[in-house]
Design a protein around this motif. Structure first.
Motif, short mmCIF file in Angstrom:
data_model
loop_
_atom_site.label_atom_id
_atom_site.label_comp_id
_atom_site.label_asym_id
_atom_site.label_seq_id
_atom_site.Cartn_x
_atom_site.Cartn_y
_atom_site.Cartn_z
N SER A 121 -41.63 -18.03 -9.42
CA SER A 121 -41.11 -17.67 -8.04
C SER A 121 -42.21 -17.96 -6.82
N GLU A 143 -29.11 -6.77 -9.40
CA GLU A 143 -29.46 -5.44 -9.86
C GLU A 143 -29.24 -5.12 -11.38
N TRP A 144 -30.12 -4.72 -12.19
CA TRP A 144 -29.73 -3.45 -13.17
C TRP A 144 -28.63 -3.38 -13.69
N GLY A 155 -31.01 -11.11 -5.13
CA GLY A 155 -30.89 -10.33 -6.65
C GLY A 155 -30.00 -9.46 -7.20
N VAL A 205 -37.44 -17.04 -12.25
CA VAL A 205 -36.32 -17.69 -11.68
C VAL A 205 -35.41 -18.30 -12.36
N ARG A 244 -30.39 -14.20 -10.53
CA ARG A 244 -30.47 -14.32 -9.37
C ARG A 244 -28.58 -15.09 -8.99
N SER A 254 -31.56 -18.55 -11.93
CA SER A 254 -30.56 -18.76 -10.54
C SER A 254 -29.31 -18.98 -11.49
N ASP A 267 -43.50 -14.32 -5.74
CA ASP A 267 -44.05 -13.59 -6.49
C ASP A 267 -44.52 -14.57 -7.72
N VAL A 310 -43.48 -14.07 -11.76
CA VAL A 310 -42.12 -14.46 -11.62
C VAL A 310 -41.88 -15.43 -11.78
N LYS A 358 -42.38 -11.78 -17.18
CA LYS A 358 -41.39 -11.69 -16.23
C LYS A 358 -41.00 -12.16 -15.56
N ARG A 359 -39.05 -11.82 -15.40
CA ARG A 359 -37.79 -12.95 -14.35
C ARG A 359 -36.93 -12.49 -13.59
N THR A 360 -36.67 -13.03 -12.74
CA THR A 360 -35.50 -12.35 -11.64
C THR A 360 -34.33 -13.31 -12.14
#
Length: 152
Positions: free
Chosen positions: A80, A44-45, A42, A88, A11, A90, A83, A86, A7-9
């Motif tokens: 992260s 968003e999709w 973040g 991150v 930002r 940026s 979490d 995840v 999983k990635r986020t």
């Protein structure tokens, strides 16, 4: 398993300067965690980096901005703090306000709020690198911002 850790986020954050060269910094408490960071958040999709950054500045500061060049992104893996499953990534952009900055609600107090929320502070350019940024990404981004200010 391998896929659970995939999983990635993404930002996005903005370097917003005022007319005197001060930089806007966010002192935030999020889910109890104290954070010193730049304004943003973040993606968003379905959003582009620019759309997400404009939305974040509108939500957090009520400010319309124009997004300039990307000055930094982390090309190193960062787990992260929110979490641990995840990773991150940026991206930090130069931004400029499309309206007067005198309506922004800012503080002189360089402290994280007691309860969840954000406090925005104008910090003189020469003090930015001394700030206690919470994460390695923000520390590296602040150095990239400072380097962008130095004549080559």
């Amino acid at each position: 398993d391998f896929y659970a850790m995939n999983k990635r986020t993404l930002r996005v954050y903005g370097f917003l300067e005022d007319a005197t060269g001060r930089l806007l910094i966010a002192f935030e408490r999020f889910r109890g965690l104290p954070l010193v960071k730049f304004p943003g958040g973040g993606i968003e999709w379905g959003e582009s980096h620019q759309t997400a950054l404009c939305r974040e500045f509108q939500e957090e500061l009520g400010l319309h901005i124009a997004v300039g060049p990307c000055l930094f992104f982390n090309d190193f893996a960062v787990q992260s703090a929110i979490d641990p499953e995840v990773q991150v990534q940026s991206f930090f952009y130069a931004v400029r306000a499309l309206e007067p900055l005198d309506s922004l609600v800012t503080s002189e107090v360089r402290e994280v709020p007691e309860n969840d929320g954000e406090r925005f502070v104008w910090v003189p350019a020469e003090e930015v690198l001394k700030l206690p940024f919470t994460f390695e990404i923000e520390q590296a981004a602040s150095r990239a911002w400072a380097a962008s200010k130095t004549p080559q």
